[in-house]
Enzyme design. Sequence first.
Site, PDB file in Angstrom:
ATOM      1  N   VAL A 109      -6.100   2.477  -1.355  1.00 10.47           N
ATOM      2  CA  VAL A 109      -4.869   1.891  -1.893  1.00 10.47           C
ATOM      3  C   VAL A 109      -5.181   0.950  -3.063  1.00 10.47           C
ATOM      4  O   VAL A 109      -4.491   0.974  -4.086  1.00 10.47           O
ATOM      5  CB  VAL A 109      -4.086   1.144  -0.789  1.00 10.47           C
ATOM      6  CG1 VAL A 109      -2.753   0.652  -1.334  1.00 10.47           C
ATOM      7  CG2 VAL A 109      -3.852   2.045   0.421  1.00 10.47           C
TER       8      VAL A 109
ATOM      9  N   VAL B  60       4.933   0.256   5.885  1.00  9.52           N
ATOM     10  CA  VAL B  60       5.628   1.237   6.731  1.00  9.52           C
ATOM     11  C   VAL B  60       5.987   2.469   5.910  1.00  9.52           C
ATOM     12  O   VAL B  60       6.653   2.363   4.874  1.00  9.52           O
ATOM     13  CB  VAL B  60       6.912   0.633   7.347  1.00  9.52           C
ATOM     14  CG1 VAL B  60       7.606   1.664   8.235  1.00  9.52           C
ATOM     15  CG2 VAL B  60       6.596  -0.626   8.144  1.00  9.52           C
TER      16      VAL B  60
ATOM     17  N   LYS C  67       3.982  -0.037  12.770  1.00 11.38           N
ATOM     18  CA  LYS C  67       5.061   0.129  11.791  1.00 11.38           C
ATOM     19  C   LYS C  67       6.429  -0.003  12.463  1.00 11.38           C
ATOM     20  O   LYS C  67       7.343  -0.631  11.929  1.00 11.38           O
ATOM     21  CB  LYS C  67       4.929   1.501  11.127  1.00 11.38           C
ATOM     22  CG  LYS C  67       3.675   1.622  10.279  1.00 11.38           C
ATOM     23  CD  LYS C  67       3.392   3.067   9.931  1.00 11.38           C
ATOM     24  CE  LYS C  67       2.155   3.202   9.062  1.00 11.38           C
ATOM     25  NZ  LYS C  67       1.678   4.581   8.930  1.00 11.38           N
TER      26      LYS C  67
ATOM     27  N   GLY D  94      -1.724   7.866   1.494  1.00 15.06           N
ATOM     28  CA  GLY D  94      -2.430   8.334   0.293  1.00 15.06           C
ATOM     29  C   GLY D  94      -2.342   7.305  -0.820  1.00 15.06           C
ATOM     30  O   GLY D  94      -1.451   6.440  -0.828  1.00 15.06           O
TER      31      GLY D  94
HETATM   32  P1  NAP Z   1     -10.015   1.559   2.679  1.00 11.03           P
HETATM   33  O1  NAP Z   1     -10.002   2.732   1.796  1.00 11.03           O
HETATM   34  O2  NAP Z   1     -10.888   1.559   3.882  1.00 11.03           O
HETATM   35  O3  NAP Z   1     -10.341   0.268   1.781  1.00 11.03           O
HETATM   36  C1  NAP Z   1     -10.544  -0.980   2.334  1.00 11.03           C
HETATM   37  C2  NAP Z   1     -11.105  -1.887   1.253  1.00 11.03           C
HETATM   38  O4  NAP Z   1     -11.308  -3.170   1.811  1.00 11.03           O
HETATM   39  C3  NAP Z   1     -12.452  -1.422   0.688  1.00 11.03           C
HETATM   40  O5  NAP Z   1     -12.445  -1.550  -0.706  1.00 11.03           O
HETATM   41  C4  NAP Z   1     -13.452  -2.393   1.298  1.00 11.03           C
HETATM   42  O6  NAP Z   1     -14.557  -2.683   0.473  1.00 11.03           O
HETATM   43  C5  NAP Z   1     -12.594  -3.624   1.427  1.00 11.03           C
HETATM   44  N1  NAP Z   1     -13.131  -4.533   2.422  1.00 11.03           N
HETATM   45  C6  NAP Z   1     -13.491  -4.276   3.710  1.00 11.03           C
HETATM   46  N2  NAP Z   1     -13.981  -5.377   4.282  1.00 11.03           N
HETATM   47  C7  NAP Z   1     -13.945  -6.347   3.338  1.00 11.03           C
HETATM   48  C8  NAP Z   1     -14.335  -7.687   3.309  1.00 11.03           C
HETATM   49  N3  NAP Z   1     -14.880  -8.266   4.381  1.00 11.03           N
HETATM   50  N4  NAP Z   1     -14.133  -8.408   2.171  1.00 11.03           N
HETATM   51  C9  NAP Z   1     -13.606  -7.828   1.069  1.00 11.03           C
HETATM   52  N5  NAP Z   1     -13.218  -6.533   1.036  1.00 11.03           N
HETATM   53  C10 NAP Z   1     -13.389  -5.811   2.162  1.00 11.03           C
HETATM   54  O7  NAP Z   1      -8.545   1.239   3.220  1.00 11.03           O
HETATM   55  P2  NAP Z   1      -7.154   1.720   2.595  1.00 11.03           P
HETATM   56  O8  NAP Z   1      -6.853   3.071   3.122  1.00 11.03           O
HETATM   57  O9  NAP Z   1      -7.132   1.468   1.166  1.00 11.03           O
HETATM   58  O10 NAP Z   1      -6.150   0.720   3.364  1.00 11.03           O
HETATM   59  C11 NAP Z   1      -5.983  -0.608   2.958  1.00 11.03           C
HETATM   60  C12 NAP Z   1      -4.771  -1.182   3.691  1.00 11.03           C
HETATM   61  O11 NAP Z   1      -3.607  -0.420   3.354  1.00 11.03           O
HETATM   62  C13 NAP Z   1      -4.859  -1.145   5.214  1.00 11.03           C
HETATM   63  O12 NAP Z   1      -4.160  -2.247   5.736  1.00 11.03           O
HETATM   64  C14 NAP Z   1      -4.107   0.137   5.572  1.00 11.03           C
HETATM   65  O13 NAP Z   1      -3.585   0.116   6.868  1.00 11.03           O
HETATM   66  C15 NAP Z   1      -3.008   0.094   4.537  1.00 11.03           C
HETATM   67  N6  NAP Z   1      -2.391   1.370   4.202  1.00 11.03           N
HETATM   68  C16 NAP Z   1      -3.170   2.430   3.872  1.00 11.03           C
HETATM   69  C17 NAP Z   1      -2.554   3.614   3.515  1.00 11.03           C
HETATM   70  C18 NAP Z   1      -3.353   4.830   3.126  1.00 11.03           C
HETATM   71  O14 NAP Z   1      -2.757   5.882   2.898  1.00 11.03           O
HETATM   72  N7  NAP Z   1      -4.670   4.743   3.046  1.00 11.03           N
HETATM   73  C19 NAP Z   1      -1.158   3.716   3.496  1.00 11.03           C
HETATM   74  C20 NAP Z   1      -0.397   2.590   3.840  1.00 11.03           C
HETATM   75  C21 NAP Z   1      -1.013   1.423   4.195  1.00 11.03           C
HETATM   76  P3  NAP Z   1     -15.655  -1.564   0.065  1.00 11.03           P
HETATM   77  O15 NAP Z   1     -14.907  -0.537  -0.721  1.00 11.03           O
HETATM   78  O16 NAP Z   1     -16.636  -2.300  -0.787  1.00 11.03           O
HETATM   79  O17 NAP Z   1     -16.214  -1.042   1.339  1.00 11.03           O
HETATM   80  N1  HSE Z   2      -3.120   5.904   8.464  1.00  8.36           N
HETATM   81  C1  HSE Z   2      -1.772   5.810   8.031  1.00  8.36           C
HETATM   82  C2  HSE Z   2      -1.107   7.164   8.187  1.00  8.36           C
HETATM   83  C3  HSE Z   2      -1.729   5.350   6.602  1.00  8.36           C
HETATM   84  O1  HSE Z   2      -1.799   8.165   8.407  1.00  8.36           O
HETATM   85  O2  HSE Z   2       0.111   7.229   8.108  1.00  8.36           O
HETATM   86  C4  HSE Z   2      -0.339   5.022   6.147  1.00  8.36           C
HETATM   87  O3  HSE Z   2       0.124   3.859   6.760  1.00  8.36           O
END
Ligand code: NAP
Ligand code: HSE
Length: 440
Positions: free
Chosen positions: A14, A133, A206, A303
């Site tokens: 994200v 959400v 959510k 995504g």
């Molecule tokens: P992700 O790809 O796992 O990225 C997490 C990021 O946080 C990485 O850049 C990681 O650093 C960093 N991080 C982890 N521990 C850290 C620390 N101690 N200090 C500083 N940075 C740290 O996760 P994501 O999918 O982007 O999700 C991020 C948030 O958005 C979560 O709350 C998730 O639930 C929410 N979300 C995600 C989606 C989705 O589709 N992915 C959709 C809606 C909401 P490194 O890269 O250096 O490891």
């Molecule tokens: N892991 C979550 C999903 C990301 O699959 O819907 C979006 O919140």
Amino acid sequence: MQPLKLGVAGLGTVGAGLLKLLDAHGERLAAALGRRIIVTAVSARDRNKDRGVQLDGFEWFDDAAKLAASPGIDVLVELIGGDEGVARHAVEAALGAGKHVVTANKALLAKHGVALAKLAESRGVELNFEAAVAGGIPVIKTLRESLAGNGVSRVYGILNGTCNYILTTMQEEGRPFAEVLKEAQDKGYAEADPTFDVGGFDTAHKLTLLTSLAFGTEVAFDQIDIEGIESITDADIQAADDLGYRIKLLGVAMMTESGIEQRVHPAMVPKHSAIAEVSGVTNCVAIDADFVGTLLMVGPGAGAKATASSVASDIVDIAIGGVMPPFRMPAAKLQPYRRAKLGQHQGAYYVRLLVEDRPGVMAFVAKQMADRGISLESVVQRRPRQTIPGGGGRPEAGQPTPVVIVTYETTEAAMRAALDAIASDGRLRSKPQMIRIEKL
Ligand code: NAP
Ligand code: HSE
């Protein structure tokens, strides 16, 4: 007008998606808003990781909480994740320092949302969470702002893209659970720990935010009945298809006379309903409200691009100005949550049993249901696949045979009592599978 300075903590799916969006639309937004939105500082774990985005010129922080309190930012954009640890510390540090916060972190808000909202309100800053959400679907603002003049009676939907992707692909391609989950992880849909997705917890995180916005109650994550999709087999998916249903992981919150029913579980929905057609990573949210009627919002639930789109909308609101309580009303005025007992839930049920193929077994099963006032709509003894080719068809006496039962409407308490009685008798070869048939 001064530019709005962002500190972005978390540069994964994200976070990197947000930087790309600001790159693509920064000029247009600046022209529309009359002020620029600029990233001044970032934080992640690994400074040397290639993220496909340009980080030159941004101040780097190893410690996200230090970034949060830095005088060089106006807004903390928290995209790390997790309900404790660094994400919580950073958000608290930012709000404590009087900075706005935008977050996609539903796990954090499901646990600490009310306390964080109180902190934000006390400092007169925004705590925005559109991306938390249903990914790209603007459902938070819909409930918080657009439906403010309505009484909401039910909000439900498909809130986890990973699970919907898995269930759809299993149904359409007959591929195994583990293989499809891996694919969802590779595409950046799944949580860091995918048991949050498949175990139903992410949907529950959510749902509890939607419930609070819909009913004006405190966020009550520990009051949700949660079941995931791990127990759904190919046999259930095939049986659902034969019966005219699709299986979806639903989150449902509804007002009842005895309180609020908040549940997350796989459910059968009619094959030709709008919700059954929601496939892949797509999410949907349906809202039943007294003046507007029923709304159905459908869109990408996870995504990089879809989620960054929602994060950007929260940032734009801050750039425009004006402060709104995160849960629509001041957090201190949210009502205590009153939980309806799931045993009182009324509905029809699908049950799959693996029984010994002996005379009297079906009569025994039917009697346990009848003794509890449960009326059966259909009972099908499904031959195991291996007995179908080559004719004959009847397994040897005593061999396990799947039986699929669909009931008429009954209570959850009656259904559970009947299944407990059936399971304790010793004629079952595996735990009964029970899936609720959802009234839409
Ligand atoms: P992700 O790809 O796992 O990225 C997490 C990021 O946080 C990485 O850049 C990681 O650093 C960093 N991080 C982890 N521990 C850290 C620390 N101690 N200090 C500083 N940075 C740290 O996760 P994501 O999918 O982007 O999700 C991020 C948030 O958005 C979560 O709350 C998730 O639930 C929410 N979300 C995600 C989606 C989705 O589709 N992915 C959709 C809606 C909401 P490194 O890269 O250096 O490891
Ligand atoms: N892991 C979550 C999903 C990301 O699959 O819907 C979006 O919140």
